[in-house]
Scaffold this motif. Structure first.
Motif, short mmCIF file in Angstrom:
data_model
loop_
_atom_site.label_atom_id
_atom_site.label_comp_id
_atom_site.label_asym_id
_atom_site.label_seq_id
_atom_site.Cartn_x
_atom_site.Cartn_y
_atom_site.Cartn_z
N CYS A 23 0.85 -1.19 0.00
CA CYS A 23 0.00 0.00 0.00
C CYS A 23 0.89 1.24 0.00
CB CYS A 23 -0.89 -0.02 1.24
SG CYS A 23 -1.62 1.57 1.68
N GLU A 52 -4.35 -7.25 4.54
CA GLU A 52 -4.08 -7.67 3.17
C GLU A 52 -4.99 -6.92 2.21
OE1 GLU A 52 -3.33 -12.01 2.46
OE2 GLU A 52 -4.06 -12.14 4.53
N LEU A 53 -4.39 -6.13 1.35
CA LEU A 53 -5.17 -5.43 0.34
C LEU A 53 -5.80 -6.41 -0.63
CD1 LEU A 53 -2.99 -2.34 -0.65
CD2 LEU A 53 -5.17 -2.32 0.56
N ASN A 54 -5.08 -7.46 -0.93
CA ASN A 54 -5.54 -8.42 -1.95
C ASN A 54 -5.34 -9.85 -1.47
OD1 ASN A 54 -5.96 -6.36 -4.24
ND2 ASN A 54 -3.84 -6.00 -3.65
N ASN A 56 -6.90 -12.46 -2.08
CA ASN A 56 -7.13 -13.48 -3.09
C ASN A 56 -6.14 -13.41 -4.25
OD1 ASN A 56 -9.47 -14.47 -1.73
ND2 ASN A 56 -10.63 -12.75 -2.56
N MET A 57 -5.13 -12.56 -4.12
CA MET A 57 -4.09 -12.46 -5.14
C MET A 57 -3.37 -13.79 -5.27
SD MET A 57 -2.29 -10.57 -7.27
CE MET A 57 -2.88 -8.92 -6.85
N HIS A 67 -3.37 -4.80 -12.48
CA HIS A 67 -4.18 -5.05 -11.29
C HIS A 67 -5.01 -3.82 -10.92
CE1 HIS A 67 -5.33 -6.24 -7.24
NE2 HIS A 67 -4.84 -5.10 -6.80
N LYS A 71 -9.00 -3.63 -10.93
CA LYS A 71 -9.68 -3.49 -9.64
C LYS A 71 -10.52 -2.23 -9.57
CE LYS A 71 -8.74 -3.70 -4.65
NZ LYS A 71 -7.71 -3.93 -3.61
N MET A 105 2.12 -6.40 -8.13
CA MET A 105 1.38 -6.48 -6.88
C MET A 105 1.54 -7.90 -6.35
SD MET A 105 -0.46 -4.79 -4.73
CE MET A 105 -1.26 -3.40 -5.53
N ASN A 107 0.72 -11.03 -3.29
CA ASN A 107 -0.02 -11.54 -2.14
C ASN A 107 0.90 -11.37 -0.93
OD1 ASN A 107 -0.83 -13.53 -0.07
ND2 ASN A 107 -2.30 -14.22 -1.61
#
Length: 222
Positions: A23, A52-54, A56-57, A67, A71, A105, A107
Motif C-alpha cells: 500500500c 491484506e489489500l488483496n 485473493n491475489m 491489477h 480493480k 502487486m 499476495n
C-alpha cells in the motif's frame, strides 16, 4: 516547530498502525506521521498490524498496472496520474517510489508472517521499512520467499530461519487471527492509525494534520 507541545503523559503515546506493505499510502502516511512525531518531540511507541489489500491475489502476483486498472476500472492515464501523485507525496517525506512497467502487486500473507516472526525479536519496525523499500524502490520480487528471507538477513535477522518460517507457515493462524481482530474493529482500508487505542485516523493525512492531531492529544493529557 517552535510552538509544538510535547506529549507529557508518563506513558508514551501508543500508536497502532494497520497497514499492508504493498500500500503506497501506508508508507507515505507513516513517513508523514514520523515527521510530525519528530517535530512535536512526542514520546511514542508504534505497533504494526497486518492487513491484506488483496488476500485473493495468486501466489505469483500480478502486474501492478493491470491489477489497478482491473480493480478500480481506471485508465492508463488515470494510473499514470495516480503514480505521479504518490511519487510526489513520497518525495516530500524522503521516500523514493520507482514505478516501472513491470512492478508487480503481491499476495502479502507471507510478508505478514515474516513480520510477525520479526516482532518476536524486536525487529518488526525495521523489517517493515526494509520491505517498503524492497517493493516500491527496488522492485524486488516479494512473491519469492527466498527474496523475503534475503531481506530479513540484510537487516541482521537469521535468513535461514526466516526461510524456514515461511516454508512451514508456522505463524499463519496467528496472523489470520490478528487480521480478523482488526476487521472486527471495522478496519476496511489502510493505513488505519489508532492513537491510544481510542482515536482512529484513516489515510495519509499530511505532516501538518498529524502535527495538529498530536498537539490535540497532548492538550488532552494536561
Amino acid at each position: 516547530m517552535e510552538n509544538s507541545k510535547q506529549l507529557t503523559s508518563e506513558q508514551p503515546l501508543r500508536i497502532d498502525i494497520v497497514s499492508d506493505v504493498v500500500c503506497p499510502w501506508c508508507v507515505v502516511g507513516y513517513r508523514q506521521l514520523a515527521a510530525a512525531l519528530e517535530q512535536t518531540n512526542t514520546d511514542h511507541e508504534i505497533h504494526w498490524h497486518p492487513f491484506e489489500l488483496n488476500p485473493n491475489m495468486p501466489s505469483e502476483g500480478q502486474n501492478m498496472r493491470e491489477h489497478i486498472m482491473e480493480k478500480y476500472g481506471s485508465s492508463k492515464a488515470e494510473s499514470d496520474a495516480s503514480r505521479t501523485r504518490i511519487a510526489e507525496a513520497g518525495s516530500e517525506v524522503g521516500f523514493e517510489f520507482n514505478f516501472t512497467d513491470d512492478l508487480r502487486m503481491h499476495n502479502t500473507f507471507n510478508l505478514h508472517q515474516l513480520l510477525h516472526w520479526a516482532e518476536q525479536q524486536g525487529r518488526m519496525h525495521e523489517l517493515k521499512q526494509a520491505l517498503f523499500i524492497a517493493h516500491f524502490t527496488d522492485n524486488r520480487n516479494l512473491s519469492d520467499i527466498r527474496v523475503l528471507a534475503d531481506i530479513a538477513a540484510e537487516i541482521g535477522l537469521d535468513g535461514k530461519e526466516a526461510l524456514t518460517v515461511l516454508e512451514d507457515q508456522r505463524f499463519a493462524n496467528a496472523v489470520r487471527e490478528i487480521e480478523q481482530h482488526w476487521q472486527r474493529q471495522g478496519i476496511q482500508s489502510v493505513p488505519a492509525i489508532i492513537f491510544n487505542e481510542q482515536h482512529l485516523v484513516s489515510g495519509a493525512q499530511g505532516v501538518d494534520n498529524y502535527v495538529n492531531i498530536l498537539e490535540q492529544l497532548a492538550n488532552m493529557q494536561e
